[in-house]
Every structure is written in C-alpha cells, then in structure tokens.
Design a protein around this motif. Sequence first.
Motif, PDB file in Angstrom:
ATOM      1  N   ASP A  43      69.176 -22.152  53.658  1.00  0.00           N
ATOM      2  CA  ASP A  43      67.970 -22.430  52.877  1.00  0.00           C
ATOM      3  C   ASP A  43      68.210 -22.300  51.381  1.00  0.00           C
ATOM      4  O   ASP A  43      67.365 -22.716  50.577  1.00  0.00           O
ATOM      5  CB  ASP A  43      66.847 -21.448  53.270  1.00  0.00           C
ATOM      6  CG  ASP A  43      66.490 -21.545  54.744  1.00  0.00           C
ATOM      7  OD1 ASP A  43      66.448 -22.683  55.256  1.00  0.00           O
ATOM      8  OD2 ASP A  43      66.247 -20.502  55.366  1.00  0.00           O
ATOM      9  N   LEU A  44      69.343 -21.725  50.996  1.00  0.00           N
ATOM     10  CA  LEU A  44      69.587 -21.405  49.585  1.00  0.00           C
ATOM     11  C   LEU A  44      69.725 -22.660  48.725  1.00  0.00           C
ATOM     12  O   LEU A  44      69.048 -22.793  47.690  1.00  0.00           O
ATOM     13  CB  LEU A  44      70.839 -20.530  49.463  1.00  0.00           C
ATOM     14  CG  LEU A  44      71.220 -20.102  48.040  1.00  0.00           C
ATOM     15  CD1 LEU A  44      70.114 -19.246  47.438  1.00  0.00           C
ATOM     16  CD2 LEU A  44      72.542 -19.324  48.063  1.00  0.00           C
ATOM     17  N   TRP A  45      70.591 -23.589  49.154  1.00  0.00           N
ATOM     18  CA  TRP A  45      70.880 -24.750  48.320  1.00  0.00           C
ATOM     19  C   TRP A  45      69.654 -25.643  48.094  1.00  0.00           C
ATOM     20  O   TRP A  45      69.355 -25.987  46.941  1.00  0.00           O
ATOM     21  CB  TRP A  45      72.033 -25.552  48.918  1.00  0.00           C
ATOM     22  CG  TRP A  45      72.398 -26.778  48.124  1.00  0.00           C
ATOM     23  CD1 TRP A  45      72.278 -28.075  48.507  1.00  0.00           C
ATOM     24  CD2 TRP A  45      72.928 -26.809  46.794  1.00  0.00           C
ATOM     25  NE1 TRP A  45      72.694 -28.915  47.515  1.00  0.00           N
ATOM     26  CE2 TRP A  45      73.106 -28.182  46.445  1.00  0.00           C
ATOM     27  CE3 TRP A  45      73.271 -25.825  45.864  1.00  0.00           C
ATOM     28  CZ2 TRP A  45      73.610 -28.574  45.210  1.00  0.00           C
ATOM     29  CZ3 TRP A  45      73.767 -26.226  44.625  1.00  0.00           C
ATOM     30  CH2 TRP A  45      73.929 -27.579  44.315  1.00  0.00           C
ATOM     31  N   PRO A  46      68.910 -26.039  49.146  1.00  0.00           N
ATOM     32  CA  PRO A  46      67.720 -26.862  48.905  1.00  0.00           C
ATOM     33  C   PRO A  46      66.707 -26.185  47.973  1.00  0.00           C
ATOM     34  O   PRO A  46      66.060 -26.853  47.159  1.00  0.00           O
ATOM     35  CB  PRO A  46      67.124 -27.053  50.314  1.00  0.00           C
ATOM     36  CG  PRO A  46      68.255 -26.834  51.241  1.00  0.00           C
ATOM     37  CD  PRO A  46      69.115 -25.812  50.587  1.00  0.00           C
ATOM     38  N   THR A  47      66.582 -24.881  48.099  1.00  0.00           N
ATOM     39  CA  THR A  47      65.643 -24.153  47.246  1.00  0.00           C
ATOM     40  C   THR A  47      66.093 -24.180  45.796  1.00  0.00           C
ATOM     41  O   THR A  47      65.289 -24.437  44.880  1.00  0.00           O
ATOM     42  CB  THR A  47      65.502 -22.694  47.737  1.00  0.00           C
ATOM     43  OG1 THR A  47      65.064 -22.696  49.093  1.00  0.00           O
ATOM     44  CG2 THR A  47      64.500 -21.936  46.886  1.00  0.00           C
ATOM     45  N   LEU A  48      67.387 -23.940  45.555  1.00  0.00           N
ATOM     46  CA  LEU A  48      67.908 -23.927  44.191  1.00  0.00           C
ATOM     47  C   LEU A  48      67.813 -25.304  43.542  1.00  0.00           C
ATOM     48  O   LEU A  48      67.514 -25.418  42.345  1.00  0.00           O
ATOM     49  CB  LEU A  48      69.367 -23.444  44.187  1.00  0.00           C
ATOM     50  CG  LEU A  48      69.586 -21.969  44.526  1.00  0.00           C
ATOM     51  CD1 LEU A  48      71.079 -21.655  44.586  1.00  0.00           C
ATOM     52  CD2 LEU A  48      68.888 -21.070  43.517  1.00  0.00           C
ATOM     53  N   VAL A  49      68.059 -26.354  44.314  1.00  0.00           N
ATOM     54  CA  VAL A  49      67.956 -27.714  43.773  1.00  0.00           C
ATOM     55  C   VAL A  49      66.532 -27.998  43.317  1.00  0.00           C
ATOM     56  O   VAL A  49      66.299 -28.561  42.230  1.00  0.00           O
ATOM     57  CB  VAL A  49      68.405 -28.753  44.819  1.00  0.00           C
ATOM     58  CG1 VAL A  49      68.048 -30.160  44.360  1.00  0.00           C
ATOM     59  CG2 VAL A  49      69.908 -28.643  45.059  1.00  0.00           C
ATOM     60  N   ARG A  50      65.557 -27.621  44.120  1.00  0.00           N
ATOM     61  CA  ARG A  50      64.154 -27.847  43.754  1.00  0.00           C
ATOM     62  C   ARG A  50      63.769 -27.054  42.512  1.00  0.00           C
ATOM     63  O   ARG A  50      63.057 -27.547  41.642  1.00  0.00           O
ATOM     64  CB  ARG A  50      63.241 -27.485  44.937  1.00  0.00           C
ATOM     65  CG  ARG A  50      63.253 -28.538  46.039  1.00  0.00           C
ATOM     66  CD  ARG A  50      62.747 -27.978  47.357  1.00  0.00           C
ATOM     67  NE  ARG A  50      62.621 -29.012  48.386  1.00  0.00           N
ATOM     68  CZ  ARG A  50      63.621 -29.540  49.043  1.00  0.00           C
ATOM     69  NH1 ARG A  50      64.851 -29.149  48.769  1.00  0.00           N
ATOM     70  NH2 ARG A  50      63.420 -30.473  49.957  1.00  0.00           N
ATOM     71  N   ILE A  51      64.247 -25.819  42.424  1.00  0.00           N
ATOM     72  CA  ILE A  51      63.925 -24.982  41.269  1.00  0.00           C
ATOM     73  C   ILE A  51      64.509 -25.584  39.996  1.00  0.00           C
ATOM     74  O   ILE A  51      63.830 -25.671  38.965  1.00  0.00           O
ATOM     75  CB  ILE A  51      64.446 -23.549  41.497  1.00  0.00           C
ATOM     76  CG1 ILE A  51      63.615 -22.868  42.588  1.00  0.00           C
ATOM     77  CG2 ILE A  51      64.396 -22.745  40.209  1.00  0.00           C
ATOM     78  CD1 ILE A  51      64.209 -21.568  43.091  1.00  0.00           C
ATOM     79  N   ALA A  52      65.761 -26.021  40.056  1.00  0.00           N
ATOM     80  CA  ALA A  52      66.384 -26.622  38.875  1.00  0.00           C
ATOM     81  C   ALA A  52      65.670 -27.908  38.471  1.00  0.00           C
ATOM     82  O   ALA A  52      65.439 -28.165  37.281  1.00  0.00           O
ATOM     83  CB  ALA A  52      67.862 -26.905  39.152  1.00  0.00           C
ATOM     84  N   ALA A  53      65.289 -28.717  39.471  1.00  0.00           N
ATOM     85  CA  ALA A  53      64.637 -29.993  39.179  1.00  0.00           C
ATOM     86  C   ALA A  53      63.255 -29.802  38.573  1.00  0.00           C
ATOM     87  O   ALA A  53      62.901 -30.447  37.573  1.00  0.00           O
ATOM     88  CB  ALA A  53      64.546 -30.829  40.458  1.00  0.00           C
TER      89      ALA A  53
END
Length: 312
Positions: free
Chosen positions: A63-73
Amino acid sequence: MLSALSWIGAQGRYCLIVGLCLGLLAPGLAEVIRPWVGTLVALLLLVTGIRIGARQAFGERRDLWPTLVRIAAFQTVLPLIVIAVFALAGLSHFPLTIAVSLMLAAPSLTGAPNFAIMMGLDPAPGMRLLVMGTALFPLTALPVFLILDPAGGGVISGITLSLGLLLAILTSVGVGFAIRHLVPRLAETQMQGALDGCAALLLAIVVVGLMSAIGPLLRNDPLALLLWLLAALAINFGLVVVTLRLFSRARLAMAVPTAIYAGNRNIALFLIVLPDEIAAPLMIFVGCYQIPMYLTPFLLARLKMPGIEPTA
C-alpha cells in the motif's frame, strides 16, 4: 458516556451540519473559538492517531507506493501547476490565488476517514492518505512555501514554517499512536465508536471557529461572500467529482478515498504556525470552504458512480 459518544459518532454527518449552522448563525461563538482552532486541530490529530493506530495507518508494504504517488501528485505537483497557471495569467497576488494554492498544498482533511465511515466505506485507505500525507506535509509543502512565501520571510521563513508543522504533527499523531499502543482496549468496538464521536464533536467545533469571518462579511458584503462561496463550491466539488470519474474509469484502486482527499484538505493546519495577521485574510476562503467539505459525505452518498459501494 461511551454510549452517548458512540451515538454521536454514528450521527457524524449530521453533527457536521450542526457545526456549519452554528458557524453561520452564531458569529459571536465563532469569534470565541477562532483563536483556539490551531489547538483544536492538534487535538483532532491526537484523537485520530488514537483511533487508527500506527499499524492500520501505514498498512501493508504494497500500500506504500500508491499512497506516496497520490500524496506527491496532489500535495506538490498539483499546487505547483496551479501556481504556474495563475502566474501566467497575472493573478499571483490575488487573495483567492494564495488561498487555493495553500489549500491544494495541504494534506487530507483530518475527518476524511470519518467521512468514509459515515458512508459505510472502508476508512483504512483514507487513513493512510491522512497520516502519511500529514507526516510528509512539511516536506511536500516546502516548494509551495518557498514560492508563495506566505509569512513574508523568504527561504528561512518557509523552512521555519515547515519545521514548525513537522513538530506539531509528529507530536500530536505520535502521542496518539503511543496511547493506542499502551491501551489495547482502545481497539475495541465500543471505544472506537466513542473516538468517532469525539472526532465528530471536534470537527463540529473546529468548523465553527473556521467560519468566524463569514458572519461579518455576510452583514457587510453579502455579494462578495456569495462569490467566495461559489468559488469554494466549484473547487471542492470539481476536484472530488473529476478525481472520482478519472480513477473509476481508469480502474485505479482507492478511487473514493482519493476523491475525498483531492477536494478536502486540512488547510487549518496552516493556522497552527501562521501568525494571525497572515492567516486573517485567508479566513474568508477557509470559512466558505468548510461548507462543501462538510457536505462531501452527502454528495458522494448520492452519486451513482462506480467505486461507491459499501464495504461488506
């Protein structure tokens, strides 16, 4: 007491509406609460940390990567794009420009997981977006701070604001996680319901203070207030609906939590560190923005779109 709080938590959507009404109809009360908003937001973060616990907040490794991508975007790329567009249009110094840019740089609204609960949906993805986005907020917001320089102090001011936010957030959420770890009983269903009730009450109180600028403007310049409100409605509902449609059509995971996150940001976090003279001009937008934010659970519950279905 626990039963009463659990009942309030179950009626959370209506508690939000009561807060909105008090903010509009009781300007005196709003003025009293306004200086305490920063403290109340920190307390809400503490309650949220207790409610979810560190393990559920961070989820599994996948779950880490999808969450981080959304936060950065959503917290860095989107506000920088908006700032660039406003700059090209020559609108950089308008109050609405600064307010919208800061709002887009903010993390998820503290009550976003509660919005999911109110709709009968899984709150865990929203919790991850909230906790990780809030923890990373001082870093993701730094480019926006440096460009907008809301406190008027240049690079040093931007870094100082970020460090101040980092300290406040880590303290509030970290203490909440520690309490949850030390008191296992807080994971029980009844205690979880009581914490939901506490969060709903805090959200309702916070919104009263955040709408302190609405009453005077309503009396002195109702047309200006209407324009601010229309802008807030368009921005919030536009972000929520467009994000939900795009994620649903692309069959991306976390469509509903991401849609809630996109349009509902914790702009009140800036009030923890911004001086009153800097925060005051933003309060009109902040107050107007509370209305579409607190109506989001009703909006999403009535949208017949893919991705909105109660969890089993």
